[in-house]
Write a protein that holds these residues in place. Structure first.
Motif, PDB file in Angstrom:
ATOM      1  N   SER A  25     -10.260 -16.752  14.742  1.00 16.30           N
ATOM      2  CA  SER A  25      -9.929 -15.419  14.236  1.00 16.30           C
ATOM      3  C   SER A  25     -11.104 -14.705  13.558  1.00 16.30           C
ATOM      4  CB  SER A  25      -8.729 -15.479  13.290  1.00 16.30           C
ATOM      5  OG  SER A  25      -9.050 -16.230  12.144  1.00 16.30           O
ATOM      6  N   VAL A  26     -11.999 -15.449  12.881  1.00 16.99           N
ATOM      7  CA  VAL A  26     -13.063 -14.773  12.131  1.00 16.99           C
ATOM      8  C   VAL A  26     -14.471 -15.193  12.527  1.00 16.99           C
ATOM      9  CG1 VAL A  26     -11.610 -14.367  10.112  1.00 16.99           C
ATOM     10  CG2 VAL A  26     -13.026 -16.420  10.212  1.00 16.99           C
ATOM     11  N   SER A  69      -3.784 -14.690   9.082  1.00 17.27           N
ATOM     12  CA  SER A  69      -3.637 -13.571   8.141  1.00 17.27           C
ATOM     13  C   SER A  69      -2.474 -13.812   7.182  1.00 17.27           C
ATOM     14  CB  SER A  69      -3.437 -12.261   8.893  1.00 17.27           C
ATOM     15  OG  SER A  69      -2.299 -12.332   9.717  1.00 17.27           O
ATOM     16  N   GLU A  70      -1.415 -14.416   7.676  1.00 18.42           N
ATOM     17  CA  GLU A  70      -0.274 -14.725   6.815  1.00 18.42           C
ATOM     18  C   GLU A  70      -0.657 -15.790   5.787  1.00 18.42           C
ATOM     19  OE1 GLU A  70       4.085 -16.764   7.311  1.00 18.42           O
ATOM     20  OE2 GLU A  70       3.442 -15.411   8.896  1.00 18.42           O
ATOM     21  N   GLU A  72      -3.702 -16.332   4.659  1.00 19.63           N
ATOM     22  CA  GLU A  72      -4.610 -15.703   3.711  1.00 19.63           C
ATOM     23  C   GLU A  72      -3.842 -14.855   2.701  1.00 19.63           C
ATOM     24  OE1 GLU A  72      -7.298 -13.691   6.335  1.00 19.63           O
ATOM     25  OE2 GLU A  72      -8.698 -15.378   6.335  1.00 19.63           O
ATOM     26  N   ALA A  73      -2.784 -14.193   3.143  1.00 16.03           N
ATOM     27  CA  ALA A  73      -1.964 -13.390   2.235  1.00 16.03           C
ATOM     28  C   ALA A  73      -1.279 -14.294   1.214  1.00 16.03           C
ATOM     29  CB  ALA A  73      -0.932 -12.584   3.018  1.00 16.03           C
ATOM     30  N   SER A  76      -3.842 -15.452  -1.299  1.00 19.96           N
ATOM     31  CA  SER A  76      -4.132 -14.383  -2.248  1.00 19.96           C
ATOM     32  C   SER A  76      -3.021 -14.282  -3.295  1.00 19.96           C
ATOM     33  CB  SER A  76      -4.282 -13.068  -1.504  1.00 19.96           C
ATOM     34  OG  SER A  76      -4.461 -12.017  -2.401  1.00 19.96           O
TER      35      SER A  76
END
Length: 104
Positions: A25-26, A69-70, A72-73, A76
């Motif tokens: 992804s990154v 992304s989920e 990472e959310a 956070s």
């Protein structure tokens, strides 16, 4: 003078699979930076996963299939929650010291 030798770090298979998913992804450099692992090591895992097939097809027990992304959310959110908890502890320490000083 003796030089300190850095011991060989060992990573779990689950960590490697998640690292490869992050690479997808990154990119290798960003994934290695976020994970704190050497870029070459993460790159080798990604290359091996491409050679063997998709990294996301590897099934490990208890491994979630949530998108990065989920995750990472959630990370956070948990960091913010931890910061709030640390602030609460700091306030309670100061209050305890204040009341302990006043009771003398």
């Amino acid at each position: 003078m003796k030089e300190k030798s850095i011991g060989k770090r060992e990573y779990t298979e689950e960590f490697k699979v998640e690292a490869v998913r992050l690479v997808e992804s990154v990119g290798v450099n960003e994934a290695a930076r976020r994970l704190g692992a050497p870029t070459a090591t993460v790159g080798n895992w990604a290359r091996r996963a491409r050679k063997e097939g998709s990294a996301t097809s590897v099934a490990l027990p208890g491994l979630s299939k949530r998108p990065i992304s989920e995750l990472e959310a959630e990370n956070s959110r948990l960091r913010k929650e931890l910061a709030e908890a640390k602030l609460d502890v700091e306030i309670l320490k100061k209050a305890t010291a204040y009341f302990a000083k006043g009771s003398r």
